[in-house]
Design an enzyme around this catalytic site. Structure first.
Site, short mmCIF file in Angstrom:
data_model
loop_
_atom_site.label_atom_id
_atom_site.label_comp_id
_atom_site.label_asym_id
_atom_site.label_seq_id
_atom_site.Cartn_x
_atom_site.Cartn_y
_atom_site.Cartn_z
N GLY A 180 0.83 -1.21 0.00
CA GLY A 180 0.00 0.00 0.00
C GLY A 180 0.86 1.25 0.00
N PHE A 205 -2.21 6.63 3.37
CA PHE A 205 -1.92 7.41 4.58
C PHE A 205 -1.05 6.64 5.57
CE2 PHE A 205 -4.91 11.16 4.75
CZ PHE A 205 -5.34 11.06 3.44
N GLU A 210 -20.58 15.67 0.79
CA GLU A 210 -19.72 16.71 0.21
C GLU A 210 -19.91 16.79 -1.30
OE1 GLU A 210 -16.46 16.85 3.80
OE2 GLU A 210 -15.80 15.92 1.95
C1 FAD Z 1 -13.51 9.93 -1.25
C2 FAD Z 1 -12.95 9.76 0.13
C3 FAD Z 1 -13.06 10.80 1.03
C4 FAD Z 1 -12.53 10.68 2.31
N1 FAD Z 1 -12.64 11.73 3.17
C5 FAD Z 1 -12.07 11.64 4.39
C6 FAD Z 1 -12.08 12.76 5.28
O1 FAD Z 1 -12.63 13.82 4.95
N2 FAD Z 1 -11.48 12.62 6.49
C7 FAD Z 1 -10.85 11.47 6.86
O2 FAD Z 1 -10.29 11.41 7.95
N3 FAD Z 1 -10.83 10.40 6.05
C8 FAD Z 1 -11.43 10.45 4.84
N4 FAD Z 1 -11.41 9.37 4.00
C9 FAD Z 1 -10.86 8.10 4.50
C10 FAD Z 1 -9.34 8.09 4.46
O3 FAD Z 1 -8.88 8.46 3.19
C11 FAD Z 1 -8.88 6.69 4.83
O4 FAD Z 1 -9.32 6.40 6.13
C12 FAD Z 1 -7.36 6.57 4.76
O5 FAD Z 1 -6.91 6.79 3.45
C13 FAD Z 1 -6.91 5.20 5.26
O6 FAD Z 1 -5.54 5.07 5.07
P1 FAD Z 1 -4.90 3.65 4.75
O7 FAD Z 1 -3.44 3.85 4.70
O8 FAD Z 1 -5.45 2.64 5.66
O9 FAD Z 1 -5.47 3.27 3.30
P2 FAD Z 1 -5.39 4.10 1.94
O10 FAD Z 1 -4.96 5.48 2.15
O11 FAD Z 1 -6.69 3.84 1.26
O12 FAD Z 1 -4.25 3.35 1.13
C14 FAD Z 1 -4.38 2.04 0.66
C15 FAD Z 1 -3.26 1.77 -0.32
O13 FAD Z 1 -3.15 0.40 -0.59
C16 FAD Z 1 -3.00 0.18 -1.99
N5 FAD Z 1 -3.45 -1.21 -2.22
C17 FAD Z 1 -4.65 -1.77 -1.93
N6 FAD Z 1 -4.62 -3.08 -2.21
C18 FAD Z 1 -3.39 -3.35 -2.69
C19 FAD Z 1 -2.74 -4.54 -3.14
N7 FAD Z 1 -3.35 -5.72 -3.15
N8 FAD Z 1 -1.46 -4.46 -3.58
C20 FAD Z 1 -0.81 -3.27 -3.58
N9 FAD Z 1 -1.38 -2.11 -3.15
C21 FAD Z 1 -2.64 -2.17 -2.70
C22 FAD Z 1 -3.83 1.30 -2.59
O14 FAD Z 1 -3.47 1.53 -3.92
C23 FAD Z 1 -3.46 2.45 -1.67
O15 FAD Z 1 -2.22 3.01 -2.05
C24 FAD Z 1 -11.91 9.47 2.71
C25 FAD Z 1 -11.77 8.43 1.79
C26 FAD Z 1 -12.29 8.57 0.51
C27 FAD Z 1 -12.14 7.44 -0.48
#
Ligand code: FAD
Length: 446
Positions: free
Chosen positions: A23, A26, A182
């Site tokens: 991934g 964030f 939004e």
């Molecule tokens: C449209 C939208 C609006 C949002 N608004 C808000 C907000 O206003 N406030 C807030 O706090 N949160 C918000 N969120 C939620 C927030 O973005 C997520 O909680 C946050 O991104 C989680 O972080 P993460 O690292 O867990 O996953 P993510 O940031 O989603 O990252 C996941 C990563 O894993 C990669 N990935 C997935 N599967 C695989 C695989 N099999 N192999 C390789 N790579 C893979 C993806 O490409 C991505 O890079 C929003 C989300 C979205 C979609």
């Protein structure tokens, strides 16, 4: 032309502990910042080669921001490191017995594995909805939706058939969480200030923005007070809110609800739920409700060397019996703590358990209309919440370039009410849409 056999992950050998991160969102990016380059080799494998700031994605979809303004190439974020290796690939499986992960172009071994794969849209098993609706999870989705919306207005403007015109002007958003709210607010402002000037021949009083949800209030993750204020703001903007309403099917032309009601639309946006993006290979008992069960150090149930952070991790405790909310802060905070804990392990020190610091939540409905839930059960609304929203989002945007472009766009919009990126770069053609295909072909025929 390339052949898969010509490619490999090509990760250099190392004597340092190798941390493989799946991934590039964030959690993954924040974790990497806390892993010193001289102590760890970091291998990041992500199916997206950029780091996207998703809270502003809806502004890309509604032509308020350029896609590039809310994203940075992952390579650029860590270009000052010597032992950071990014590969733009999807991980297809995890093999704990051999301590490797598998991709289309080969395997890589790990000393520590961190799963930070976030979520994907949840269509609750409905393939028809998945096929015909628009998701909003990454830049490709946002650009497709922007093209679809702009194409719909173009086609409505030249449509001879009033029924077709109406279906082009009906936008249905399923899911009244922050993304749906939004998006609905932004579209309503566009309808008020931008579209009538672009299409003087079209009567935009006919444009309907439906926001539907199966629950009984908008913004269910926020406080009832913020929900109530948001509901009022949306109604003032003319958004048609339908609660306790479940979508049961969508064939690309008609949304049918469980109670039998139907709406003709060419655009259904699916923001009705997410499911964890789990990867094959770990035992079934490590997964609960689509998320990996982790302990207070983010170790996946039964594993010392495999961790899950962010949206994909389910850490249950007394304070958070259903796990942490799937928002940015837990991902950022877990990434930081895991980085620090891995450094502690190198030094033989004990690990610190995760304790989530809830900074509150914000949502924006439109100009000077926003809501905020602050720690201590306090809520804000209106202009002050809007200012807070603007500052928080600029603060968390990564990189000076993004901050500058976003601020410039917002200032421009504040004074002109305009949306500068109403541009169809890549026409969106729905599968089977012959007219769309012909229009797209006409643009590139020579
Ligand atoms: C449209 C939208 C609006 C949002 N608004 C808000 C907000 O206003 N406030 C807030 O706090 N949160 C918000 N969120 C939620 C927030 O973005 C997520 O909680 C946050 O991104 C989680 O972080 P993460 O690292 O867990 O996953 P993510 O940031 O989603 O990252 C996941 C990563 O894993 C990669 N990935 C997935 N599967 C695989 C695989 N099999 N192999 C390789 N790579 C893979 C993806 O490409 C991505 O890079 C929003 C989300 C979205 C979609």
């Amino acid at each position: 032309m390339l052949h898969l056999e010509q490619l490999s992950l090509n990760i250099p050998e190392t004597t340092k502990p190798r941390v493989v991160i799946i991934g590039g969102g964030f959690g993954a990016v924040n974790l990497t910042k806390y892993l010193p380059d001289d102590q760890f080799q970091v291998v990041m494998l992500s199916k997206q080669h950029y780091y996207g700031f998703w809270p502003l994605l809806y502004q890309v979809a509604t032509a308020g921001l350029e896609p590039e303004s809310i994203a940075e190439p992952i390579r650029k974020l860590f270009d000052d490191r010597n032992d950071f290796h990014f590969r733009f690939v999807r991980v297809t499986s995890i093999n704990p017995a051999t301590k490797t992960v598998t991709t289309l172009i080969g395997d890589v071994s790990y000393d520590y594995l961190v799963i930070a794969t976030g979520t994907k849209s949840n269509y609750f098993g409905n393939e028809q909805i998945k096929h015909n609706s628009f998701g909003l999870k990454n830049l490709t989705d946002a650009v497709n939706l922007r093209s679809q919306l702009l194409q719909s207005f173009e086609q409505a403007n030249i449509s001879k058939d009033p029924e077709l015109r109406q279906s082009l002007l009906n936008i249905v958003i399923a899911g009244a969480g922050p993304t749906g709210v939004e998006l609905a607010g932004s579209l309503a402002e566009m309808r008020q200030h931008v579209l009538p000037r672009d299409y003087p021949g079209l009567d935009f009083r006919l444009m309907n923005i439906y926001l539907v949800d199966g629950l009984d209030r908008v913004l269910p993750p926020m406080s009832p007070e913020s929900s109530k204020n948001t509901h009022q703001y949306l109604e003032k903007l003319g958004v048609n809110i339908k609660l306790n309403k479940l979508v049961s099917s969508y064939d690309g032309e008609t949304v049918t609800f469980k109670d039998g009601e139907q709406i003709k639309t060419q655009t259904l946006v699916w923001a009705a739920g997410v499911a964890g993006a789990t990867v094959e290979g770990l035992p079934a008992e490590t997964i609960e409700r689509g998320r990996y069960l982790v302990n207070q150090f983010n170790q996946v149930l039964g594993f010392e060397d495999i961790f899950a952070i962010g949206d994909i991790a389910l850490m249950k405790n007394e304070k958070w019996p259903k796990g942490h909310p799937q928002v940015a802060q837990p991902a950022l905070q877990q990434g930081r703590l895991l980085g620090k804990n891995l450094v502690r392990r190198m030094r033989g020190q004990t690990w610190e358990p995760f304790d989530y610091f809830d900074k509150g939540s914000l949502a924006i409905v439109g100009r000077a209309r926003a809501v905020a839930d602050l720690p201590g059960n306090k809520s804000l609304k209106g202009f002050i919440a809007w200012i807070a929203w603007l500052f928080v989002h600029i603060y968390y945007l990564i990189g000076f370039r993004s901050k500058l472009i976003v601020m410039t766009n917002w200032l421009y919009r504040l004074f002109t009410y305009q949306r500068g990126t109403r541009i169809i770069i890549q026409p969106y053609v729905q599968p089977g849409d012959k007219v769309g295909e012909e229009f797209a072909r006409q643009q590139t025929v020579d």
